[in-house]
Design a protein around this motif. Structure first.
Motif, PDB file in Angstrom:
ATOM      1  N   TYR A   1       0.820  -1.218   0.000  1.00  0.00           N
ATOM      2  CA  TYR A   1       0.000   0.000   0.000  1.00  0.00           C
ATOM      3  C   TYR A   1       0.854   1.268   0.000  1.00  0.00           C
ATOM      4  O   TYR A   1       0.364   2.355  -0.331  1.00  0.00           O
ATOM      5  N   ALA A   2       2.137   1.154   0.380  1.00  0.00           N
ATOM      6  CA  ALA A   2       3.011   2.332   0.409  1.00  0.00           C
ATOM      7  C   ALA A   2       4.464   1.884   0.471  1.00  0.00           C
ATOM      8  O   ALA A   2       4.763   0.785   0.936  1.00  0.00           O
TER       9      ALA A   2
ATOM     10  N   LEU B   1      -8.100   1.437  -0.051  1.00  0.00           N
ATOM     11  CA  LEU B   1      -6.671   1.749   0.005  1.00  0.00           C
ATOM     12  C   LEU B   1      -6.025   1.710  -1.388  1.00  0.00           C
ATOM     13  O   LEU B   1      -5.010   2.356  -1.628  1.00  0.00           O
ATOM     14  N   LYS B   2      -6.623   0.939  -2.293  1.00  0.00           N
ATOM     15  CA  LYS B   2      -6.102   0.821  -3.662  1.00  0.00           C
ATOM     16  C   LYS B   2      -6.681   1.884  -4.595  1.00  0.00           C
ATOM     17  O   LYS B   2      -6.259   1.987  -5.747  1.00  0.00           O
ATOM     18  N   SER B   3      -7.620   2.670  -4.120  1.00  0.00           N
ATOM     19  CA  SER B   3      -8.316   3.637  -4.966  1.00  0.00           C
ATOM     20  C   SER B   3      -7.428   4.849  -5.267  1.00  0.00           C
ATOM     21  O   SER B   3      -6.523   5.179  -4.496  1.00  0.00           O
ATOM     22  N   PRO B   4      -7.666   5.532  -6.383  1.00  0.00           N
ATOM     23  CA  PRO B   4      -6.903   6.745  -6.705  1.00  0.00           C
ATOM     24  C   PRO B   4      -7.003   7.800  -5.598  1.00  0.00           C
ATOM     25  O   PRO B   4      -6.040   8.518  -5.335  1.00  0.00           O
TER      26      PRO B   4
ATOM     27  N   THR C   1      -4.648   6.660  -2.819  1.00  0.00           N
ATOM     28  CA  THR C   1      -3.271   6.705  -3.317  1.00  0.00           C
ATOM     29  C   THR C   1      -2.743   8.139  -3.342  1.00  0.00           C
ATOM     30  O   THR C   1      -1.605   8.404  -2.929  1.00  0.00           O
TER      31      THR C   1
ATOM     32  N   ILE D   1      -1.989   9.230   0.216  1.00  0.00           N
ATOM     33  CA  ILE D   1      -0.779   8.586   0.728  1.00  0.00           C
ATOM     34  C   ILE D   1       0.468   9.298   0.201  1.00  0.00           C
ATOM     35  O   ILE D   1       1.430   9.543   0.946  1.00  0.00           O
ATOM     36  N   GLU D   2       0.465   9.654  -1.063  1.00  0.00           N
ATOM     37  CA  GLU D   2       1.616  10.328  -1.669  1.00  0.00           C
ATOM     38  C   GLU D   2       1.816  11.730  -1.091  1.00  0.00           C
ATOM     39  O   GLU D   2       2.947  12.218  -1.011  1.00  0.00           O
TER      40      GLU D   2
ATOM     41  N   TYR E   1       5.047   9.316   0.855  1.00  0.00           N
ATOM     42  CA  TYR E   1       5.264   7.920   0.478  1.00  0.00           C
ATOM     43  C   TYR E   1       5.323   7.775  -1.028  1.00  0.00           C
ATOM     44  O   TYR E   1       4.641   8.501  -1.755  1.00  0.00           O
TER      45      TYR E   1
ATOM     46  N   HIS F   1       4.542   4.941  -4.154  1.00  0.00           N
ATOM     47  CA  HIS F   1       3.467   3.947  -4.285  1.00  0.00           C
ATOM     48  C   HIS F   1       3.721   3.049  -5.477  1.00  0.00           C
ATOM     49  O   HIS F   1       4.290   3.488  -6.459  1.00  0.00           O
TER      50      HIS F   1
END
Length: 251
Positions: free
Chosen positions: A101-102, A235-238, A241, A244-245, A249, A251
């Motif tokens: 995830y990261a 958690l995998k969705s745009p 993501t 998170i960035e 992080y 990805h």
């Protein structure tokens, strides 16, 4: 049939439908370095799905021990990729649910502006009393910190200055409270929207330590919980993501 009775029946039907689409809680063990992103993700996840994240934050190694001892966690967001893989091999996860995830970034940080230079030369000068790191036996960011010191040839020189936090949150707290002049922390703890938010920092080149791949997995206790699968999907969705960035992080 009166109009009033029809309205009451329609209201009752709508209520029954709403009750049928029940929101659930999901118990999540989250690596301490991911605290701030997870809090933001949990808010967005609840708005989008109605499900609620009940999160505990701590060291990956300690979570592994707790899961082995029957802790009620349904999803595990680790600070490494080896611990979820180990749980997978031991049959304690939902098959096929593990993913990265990261990818974490390590930083050398001081709460004092200008104290840490952008090349980390402050480590070689050694004009400080305490250097904070997370426990390398249980926290992947602590292990990465020891790899950096080893690669720079500073392990022996800095050994007497180390202050170990139980996890990366405590390592950060030692620096933020002034109990250590500087320390190795997760970039996500001091970074938002493309910049370091406080103090001074050296963003450690990834070539100085093994990649900090952070894997998530659905644990066997979450196999029948729709909210657990929904969280992993989110958690995998745009949307997730991008968030998170924002916290530094990859990805």
């Amino acid at each position: 049939m009166s109009r009033r009775l029809l309205s009451l029946l329609a209201l009752a039907s709508a209520f029954a439908t709403a009750q049928g689409v029940r929101a659930d809680d999901v118990q999540v063990a989250v690596a301490a370095n991911f605290t701030a992103p997870m809090q933001a993700i949990a808010e967005g996840f609840q708005k989008k799905t109605g499900h609620t994240v009940v999160a505990a934050y701590g060291a990956t190694g300690q979570f592994y021990a707790q899961i082995q001892n029957g802790a009620p966690f349904e999803v595990f967001l680790s600070a490494d990729d080896t611990t979820p893989a180990k749980l997978e091999q031991e049959g304690k996860t939902v098959a096929g649910s593990r993913f990265t995830y990261a990818i974490g970034t390590l930083a050398l940080w001081s709460a004092k502006p200008g104290y840490v230079d952008d090349k980390g030369d402050v480590l070689k000068k050694g004009g400080f009393q305490h250097l904070s790191i997370a426990n390398p036996k249980t926290a992947p960011y602590g292990l990465a910190a020891t790899q950096v010191m080893d690669k720079l040839g500073l392990t022996q020189a800095l050994a007497g200055k180390l202050v170990e936090g139980q996890n990366i949150t405590q390592a950060y707290q030692f620096v933020s409270t002034g109990n250590a002049e500087l320390g190795f922390v997760a970039l996500s703890q001091i970074y938002k929207d493309g910049k370091v938010t406080d103090g001074s920092a050296w963003i450690v080149p990834s070539s100085l330590h093994e990649p900090i791949r952070q894997d998530a997995v659905i644990l066997d206790k979450g196999k029948d919980n729709k909210a657990a699968q929904a969280l992993v999907d989110y958690l995998k969705s745009p949307e997730a993501t991008a968030l998170i960035e924002r916290f530094g992080y990859a990805h």
